[in-house]
Scaffold this active site. Structure first.
Site, PDB file in Angstrom:
ATOM      1  N   ASP A  32      13.395  20.361  29.816  1.00  0.00           N
ATOM      2  CA  ASP A  32      13.479  19.371  30.891  1.00  0.00           C
ATOM      3  C   ASP A  32      12.253  19.521  31.782  1.00  0.00           C
ATOM      4  OD1 ASP A  32      14.209  17.633  32.857  1.00  0.00           O
ATOM      5  OD2 ASP A  32      16.073  18.651  33.404  1.00  0.00           O
ATOM      6  N   ASP A  40      11.669  12.509  29.957  1.00  0.00           N
ATOM      7  CA  ASP A  40      11.236  13.872  30.295  1.00  0.00           C
ATOM      8  C   ASP A  40      12.179  14.970  29.807  1.00  0.00           C
ATOM      9  OD1 ASP A  40      13.341  13.468  32.006  1.00  0.00           O
ATOM     10  OD2 ASP A  40      12.358  14.350  33.745  1.00  0.00           O
ATOM     11  N   GLU A  41      13.006  14.672  28.815  1.00  0.00           N
ATOM     12  CA  GLU A  41      13.962  15.663  28.325  1.00  0.00           C
ATOM     13  C   GLU A  41      14.128  15.581  26.830  1.00  0.00           C
ATOM     14  OE1 GLU A  41      18.041  16.186  29.937  1.00  0.00           O
ATOM     15  OE2 GLU A  41      17.213  14.975  31.567  1.00  0.00           O
TER      16      GLU A  41
END
Length: 356
Positions: free
Chosen positions: A8, A106-107
């Site tokens: 993350d 973003d993960e």
DNA sequence: TCTGGGGTCCTAGGACCC
DNA sequence: TCTGGGGTCCTAGGACCC
């Protein structure tokens, strides 16, 4: 035993901006969703840690953020740039994975059951991955490692900022037990309110609850809640993930009852949706419009075509028909959206009937 | 303080068909 | 006159996540 990690990125959008605006490093900074100087009707998308110290949070209206701390770098969002950086991050993450599943810009979940021998090995490998992202791209991230996706996600929350956290299988229940139910992944505002009314305050309360009672109170969701609270999650890291819908929505600068403005917005959004559809090689079957009124109530109206279509002109046509059929004259709108769904990859034909 | 935009998944009623 | 059950599609709405 499975070993799953969640990577993350920390305060991703602002971290990306820090790369090209070194002067804001370590200072209060937010990326916002509106281009106008005073924030218009936008919200904070990401706040740097320095900004969070003053109470600035993602989701907060920009107008409120200005009132709290005007002396902050307010940066308009630049999604193309973040997508570009995201692709670079994900390319690195992939090289450390047996299986890879991106879940947002973003993960990403990775299965490292084969790559890592045990927990200690997993910790070592994830520290290397973190270091590589930092050295090659200059971006911080947090990584959670555990026996399944749910626990990896929960562990990553404990890894922030800029850390790696391993939660072993025999530590899972203890790790969860003291946290409030709202911290459990999948439990939002509504559910946590209901849970608290029934007396389940912590995840541990939920874990100890009688599953039969939970099912009575929350139907099939009750069983899932009980599993989650006990750190149980059988779901796999999903490699091939298919897009189910494509949408655009716009908030008007001012609430409007002007049909012209609505039709214009539908036209522009339909065009973007159509482009994305073509790029992905998709045919669509369902067109939906979403209307948000000044009081924030929303309605959705949709129509299924008799066939799957690749005719992107059809998106705006159907959307306007839906608008004319269902939007009350004189009624003001705050926001309008267009979505296509029931997608299928198409190969060649301009329009196909009964495409499965 | 006044609230974005992009998604996913689930539920539930009604239509329709066998 | 009152009466099935199952399956699938369509539509609307809600909760949740980042």
């Amino acid at each position: 035993m499975r070993l799953i990690a969640l990577v993350d990125m920390d305060y991703f959008f602002v971290a990306c901006e820090e790369l090209r605006h070194p002067e804001i490093r370590g200072k209060p900074a937010v990326v916002g969703s509106d281009q106008k100087p005073e924030g218009g009707r936008g919200v904070v998308m990401t706040a740097s840690y320095a900004a969070r110290k003053f109470g600035l949070r993602s989701g907060m209206p920009l107008s409120m953020a200005y009132r709290i701390k005007k002396d902050t770098a307010y940066i308009p969002q630049d999604f193309e740039y973040y997508e570009e950086m995201s692709a670079k991050v994900m390319a690195i993450v992939k090289t450390h994975a047996d299986k890879f599943e991106q879940v947002s810009i973003d993960e990403a979940f990775i299965d490292i059951s084969k790559k890592a021998k045990d927990y200690d090995d997993a910790l070592k490998l994830m520290k290397q991955l973190k270091k590589e992202i930092r050295e090659k791209l200059g971006l911080p991230c947090s990584i959670g490692v555990s026996v399944n996706k749910l626990m990896a996600k929960m562990a990553s929350e404990g890894a922030k900022p800029d850390g790696v956290k391993v939660v072993r299988e025999d530590e899972a229940k203890e790790f969860l037990s003291k946290k409030p139910v709202g911290d459990l992944y999948g439990v939002g505002r509504k559910t946590s309110q209901m849970l608290e009314q029934f007396g389940y305050r912590t995840i541990g309360d939920l874990a100890k609850a009688n599953p039969v009672v939970l099912v009575e109170r929350f139907k099939s969701y009750g069983a899932e809640l009980h599993n989650a609270a006990n750190g149980v999650d059988e779901s796999e890291v999903q490699e091939n993930w298919e897009v189910k819908s494509i949408s655009r929505e716009r908030t008007f600068e001012r609430d409007t009852s002007e049909r012209n403005e609505m039709v214009e917005a539908i036209g522009a959004m339909s065009k973007e949706v159509g482009e994305e559809l073509k790029n992905g090689g998709f045919a669509f079957k369902v067109v939906t419009i979403k209307l948000r009124y000044p009081d924030f109530s929303e309605t959705m109206r949709s129509r299924s075509l008799s066939h799957r279509s690749v005719d992107t002109e059809e998106i705006a046509q159907v959307a306007v028909q839906l608008l004319d059929k269902y939007a009350e004259r004189e009624e003001k709108l705050r926001k309008i959206g267009v979505r296509v769904s029931n997608l299928a990859k198409y190969k060649g034909q301009k329009r196909m009937l009964e495409y499965a």
